[in-house]
Write an enzyme that holds these catalytic residues in place. Structure first.
Site, short mmCIF file in Angstrom:
data_model
loop_
_atom_site.label_atom_id
_atom_site.label_comp_id
_atom_site.label_asym_id
_atom_site.label_seq_id
_atom_site.Cartn_x
_atom_site.Cartn_y
_atom_site.Cartn_z
N GLU A 6 0.81 -1.22 0.00
CA GLU A 6 0.00 0.00 0.00
C GLU A 6 0.84 1.28 0.00
O GLU A 6 0.48 2.27 -0.60
CB GLU A 6 -0.94 0.01 1.22
CG GLU A 6 -2.02 -1.06 1.11
CD GLU A 6 -2.97 -1.04 2.29
OE1 GLU A 6 -3.32 0.05 2.76
OE2 GLU A 6 -3.36 -2.13 2.75
N ASP A 13 -2.31 -4.61 3.53
CA ASP A 13 -2.37 -4.89 4.97
C ASP A 13 -3.33 -6.03 5.29
O ASP A 13 -4.31 -6.25 4.60
CB ASP A 13 -2.82 -3.64 5.72
CG ASP A 13 -1.86 -2.49 5.54
OD1 ASP A 13 -0.71 -2.75 5.10
OD2 ASP A 13 -2.24 -1.34 5.82
N ASP A 55 -6.00 -6.54 7.12
CA ASP A 55 -7.20 -6.14 7.83
C ASP A 55 -8.29 -6.01 6.77
O ASP A 55 -8.06 -6.28 5.59
CB ASP A 55 -7.00 -4.85 8.62
CG ASP A 55 -6.56 -3.67 7.77
OD1 ASP A 55 -6.70 -3.74 6.53
OD2 ASP A 55 -6.07 -2.67 8.32
N GLU A 112 -9.80 -3.48 5.32
CA GLU A 112 -9.53 -2.57 4.20
C GLU A 112 -8.46 -3.13 3.29
O GLU A 112 -8.56 -3.03 2.07
CB GLU A 112 -9.14 -1.19 4.73
CG GLU A 112 -10.21 -0.47 5.55
CD GLU A 112 -11.49 -0.17 4.78
OE1 GLU A 112 -11.40 0.11 3.57
OE2 GLU A 112 -12.57 -0.24 5.38
N TYR A 152 5.53 2.52 10.65
CA TYR A 152 4.32 3.14 10.14
C TYR A 152 3.53 3.86 11.24
O TYR A 152 3.39 3.34 12.35
CB TYR A 152 3.46 2.05 9.49
CG TYR A 152 2.42 2.64 8.60
CD1 TYR A 152 2.79 3.45 7.53
CD2 TYR A 152 1.07 2.41 8.81
CE1 TYR A 152 1.85 4.01 6.72
CE2 TYR A 152 0.12 2.95 7.99
CZ TYR A 152 0.52 3.76 6.95
OH TYR A 152 -0.42 4.31 6.14
N ARG A 161 0.27 5.03 11.16
CA ARG A 161 -1.18 4.84 11.32
C ARG A 161 -1.43 3.41 11.76
O ARG A 161 -1.52 2.50 10.96
CB ARG A 161 -1.91 5.15 10.01
CG ARG A 161 -1.92 6.64 9.68
CD ARG A 161 -2.73 6.96 8.45
NE ARG A 161 -1.95 6.74 7.24
CZ ARG A 161 -1.29 7.69 6.58
NH1 ARG A 161 -1.33 8.93 7.02
NH2 ARG A 161 -0.61 7.42 5.50
N HIS A 219 -0.36 -3.48 11.64
CA HIS A 219 1.01 -2.98 11.71
C HIS A 219 1.58 -3.18 13.10
O HIS A 219 0.88 -3.58 14.01
CB HIS A 219 1.05 -1.49 11.37
CG HIS A 219 0.39 -1.15 10.08
ND1 HIS A 219 1.04 -1.23 8.88
CD2 HIS A 219 -0.87 -0.75 9.80
CE1 HIS A 219 0.21 -0.90 7.91
NE2 HIS A 219 -0.96 -0.60 8.44
#
Length: 777
Positions: free
Chosen positions: A9, A82, A84, A86, A285, A287, A330
């Site tokens: 991403e 990632d 998850d 999303e 990361y 976020r 993350h």
DNA sequence: CAGTGAGCGAGCTTCCGCTTGACTT
């Protein structure tokens, strides 16, 4: 052409991972989601089983076409978004949009950017989890439906361009309700009693507090009377060991909170600086909702702590994420290299890095060992009903993690008095120097800061690390909430002092209620909030998100169909939308304040097209009402009749200058003088209700002088075109438009020729507009 | 940018969550 294409991403992540993999791997970034719901028909074909209508937004077309090309020539495409909801959807969209062949597509996941984690992921590919993708589609479509059906209701019933949504509307609700709590709060007062004792043996002074507070001044006074001339001795000394444990390493939310408390950063500022640090490779990361550290990180932290502070300071700890909504794709936020105690960069870069480094290092350090001591001091007076004073203190026996870091608090009570205590024993007599009874007031719950709002939202499971900062900016941009400072007001309090044998009472003043960078609801924010709660209480419920999240989880586990979940929600919701549009009255928030003391005409406040205003009703049918806008900081809910009457004192005519009248009024940008067609701001030190003719003329002349210095040049060829001196140096102005002058010409801006100016205008206009230009109001 | 608050109607606005961008009137 590389045999393997890996898609992640983030571009910074791509760069790092490419270093871990061999030359047979090309690693590219898709920059987050590559497709979204279209605008037409709200992007959902509701009659057709909530079929989403997806499209690639313009700013993603280039990325998509590049990835398409690379995917075509690759033997295997590794979708490494990632792990998850999303992230899974991003992989699915990539597979769809890039037209990937199932046989050559592999889905891989990792939670940390370390070489072993990546290699392990490559060795264990899987296929896309369609249930998880469906949970994301349900989330996306629900948010679209809520946002795009509710907002138009507000346009019709309140004001155009407003917005509502699952996250932002609840964020506003928190602020509106907190403000009302504060408005309704009645401060209670009581008397806190603190004594200063003197221990002769060590010649030390120390403070002790009475465990009980007195409700009234009379009771406090009676107690001091009883202490007058009394003796005091140590009754007992209690010591017990204590410890303190470090906080977990940062997540997005805790980083925002701590940067706000310790560095005074806004959440947006924190994220911008963290992004810079991440791109420079200094931190992981930024976020994330996870407090987890990789094995590699634990090892590196341990090594660094042992080297810098010694073995006894190291303690490897694994933290568990408590937040229910966490998806943990993350690691926690930590320095990439623990041995880098500081970095190069500007002030805020350095300070934020320092905070992240200390927090992560401290999280892997030993507990601090303390010794807590409480001295009980008996009052030798038959007249006193109270038995003892308590003096408490804390001694650090072993620093542990406190050597590097202590977490801040949001607690605004700073009265703690944990000073060093003398080494006294039971039976020792003490000399009383002074006893003070001070009136203390209870406090309302504090207003939210940006960061404490994020904390609350996270607790409620509302919003995600990537949206905390944007949500806070949205509710401010819509005008629902303002971040402001407010000056406090003076409040009197009593203080009774027993010193020696004298008792004296005095009335002192303190400043209370001053605020700095706190969130306040606006009138429009309160009106919209009340309207939404009245008609859409389900969406506005603090547990709405938590409830739908449970259903998304069931969809993700394959236990529930995403379309039937949406159907169950949409049916009643849409009915309410239709009903509200048909039946609800327009919202004005009208409130009657009272009647005008002279004319007896009713005075009201309400929301108008241009904001809230007060109105004195018309005298007769033929007459017009008198209007006055509310000022910044005033609100419809709390405006008093007296304040409204003040509003009608403007505009004031204050005499003549150069043969024409001068008018004083208060506008959107504060008080001003109007003279002919021009406006002159009234300086802060002047009172617009008092300012007189002479002072007004001074203000006008000063502004004229400043303006004359502002004008650098007017062109003969075009009188409308000027070179002016602005905040960022010289610039060109033609009519209402401004144009940039290149930095190289700032020095000799007065020498710019007409032809050069035209050229600059062309170049300046052609340059793509930045955030300011793109941002829609 | 600086005082507006009638009424009509066209055409616009808007969500949340992933990512970074090229810029500063």
């Amino acid at each position: 052409m590389a045999k393997n294409l890996v898609i992640v991403e983030s571009p910074a992540k791509a760069k790092t991972i490419e270093g871990f993999l061999g030359s047979e791997f090309t690693v590219k970034s898709c920059y987050g989601h590559i497709r979204d719901l279209a605008k037409e028909h709200n992007g959902v074909d509701i009659e057709n089983g909530f079929k989403p209508i997806y499209e690639v937004p313009d700013d993603k077309k280039q990325v998509v076409s590049e990835l398409k090309k690379l995917a075509k020539s690759a033997e295997t495409v590794w979708l490494a978004s990632d792990e998850d909801r999303e992230g899974e959807a991003i992989s699915w969209h990539l597979a769809e949009v890039l037209n990937l062949d199932h046989s050559k597509t592999k889905r891989i996941v990792f939670h940390e950017i370390t070489k072993p984690a990546i290699l392990k992921a490559i060795a264990n590919p899987r296929i896309i989890n369609q249930d998880l993708v469906n949970a994301q589609q349900a989330r996306r479509i629900l948010d679209r439906i809520v946002g795009f059906e509710l907002s138009p209701v507000l346009w019709k019933k309140v004001k155009p361009s407003l917005s509502a949504g699952r996250v932002q509307s609840v964020a506003v609700r928190l602020i509106v309700e907190r403000e009302r709590e504060i408005t309704d709060f009645n401060a209670d007062s009581s008397f806190r009693v603190v004594a200063v004792f003197h221990d002769k043996k060590e010649n030390k002074h120390f403070k002790a507090e009475l465990p009980k507070r007195f409700k009234t001044e009379a009771e406090a006074n009676a107690f001091l009377e009883a202490c007058r001339g009394a003796g005091f001795h140590v009754d007992k000394v209690e010591t017990k060991p204590g410890k303190r444990t470090p906080a977990a390493p940062f997540t997005t939310s805790t980083l925002q909170q701590e940067a706000s408390r310790k560095l005074g950063f806004s959440v947006a500022q924190t994220m911008a600086v963290a992004q810079k640090l991440y791109e420079a490779g200094h931190i992981t990361y930024m976020r994330t909702d996870s407090v987890n550290l990789s094995e590699l990180a634990l090892e590196a932290a341990k090594e660094e702590i042992e080297k810098a502070y010694g073995k006894e300071f190291s303690k490897t700890r694994k933290y568990n994420t408590k937040t229910a909504s966490a998806q943990e794709a993350h690691e926690a936020i930590r320095p990439t290299y623990f041995n880098k105690h500081s970095i190069a960069g500007d002030g805020s870069d350095k300070r934020l890095y320092d905070l992240i480094w200390k927090r992560a290092i401290a999280s892997q350090m030993s507990d601090a060992a303390l010794e807590k001591t409480v001295i009980h001091i008996a009052i030798d007076s038959a007249a006193s009903t109270e038995k003892e004073f308590l003096a408490s203190g804390e001694v650090i026996k072993f620093e542990g993690f406190l050597k590097v870091y202590l977490e801040g608090t949001d607690d605004e009570n700073e009265d703690a008095d944990d000073g060093l205590l003398p080494d006294v024993k039971a039976g020792d007599s003490l000399e009383m120097e002074q006893i003070t009874a001070t009136e203390k007031f209870t406090r309302a719950a504090p207003r939210y800061t940006e960061a404490s709002l994020v904390k609350k939202l996270e607790e409620l499971g509302i919003g995600r690390p990537s949206t905390y900062a944007p949500t806070i900016s949205t509710i401010q941009k819509r005008g629902y909430v303002v971040k402001e400072d407010r000056v406090g007001r003076e409040r009197k309090y009593q203080e009774i002092i027993l010193s020696g044998n004298e008792i004296s009472t005095s009335t002192l003043t303190e400043n209370t209620g001053a605020e700095k960078s706190k969130l306040f609801p606006t009138d429009i924010g309160s009106l919209v909030n009340d309207f939404l709660i009245e008609h859409f209480d389900g969406i506005m419920d603090y547990s709405f998100t938590a409830n739908v999240e449970k259903e998304f989880d069931e969809i993700a586990e394959g236990l529930k169909s995403w379309t039937s979940m949406l159907q169950k929600f949409y049916g009643p919701f849409h009915k309410t939308v239709d009903k509200t549009i048909d039946e609800a009255d327009r919202v004005t928030g009208e409130r009657e304040l009272g009647v005008h003391p002279e004319s007896g005409l009713p005075i009201t406040v309400r929301m108008g097209r241009y904001g809230p205003f007060a109105q004195i009703a018309a005298k007769s049918e033929d007459d017009k009402p008198t209007y006055a806008s509310l000022r910044a900081g005033q609100s419809m809910e709390t405006l008093t009749l007296e304040e409204a009457l003040d509003l009608f004192k403007m505009p004031r005519m204050i005499g003549e200058f150069e043969g024409t009248e001068m008018k004083v009024a208060i506008g959107r940008f504060g008080p001003y003088i109007q003279h002919q067609k021009a406006f002159y701001s009234i300086p802060k030190e002047d009172d617009p209700y008092q300012i007189n003719q002479d002072r007004a003329i001074e203000v006008i002349l000063a502004k004229r002088k400043a303006d004359s210095e502002k004008l650098i040049k007017v062109f003969n060829e075009d009188q409308e075109l000027q070179v002016l001196n602005g905040r960022w140096g010289p610039y060109l102005k033609k009519g209402k438009d401004n144009f940039k002058i290149p930095k190289t010409r700032h020095e000799d801006a007065a020498k710019i020729t007409f032809e050069e100016a035209l050229d600059m205008m062309e170049k300046s206009a052609a340059a793509p507009k930045g955030r300011r230009g793109k941002a829609k109001k």
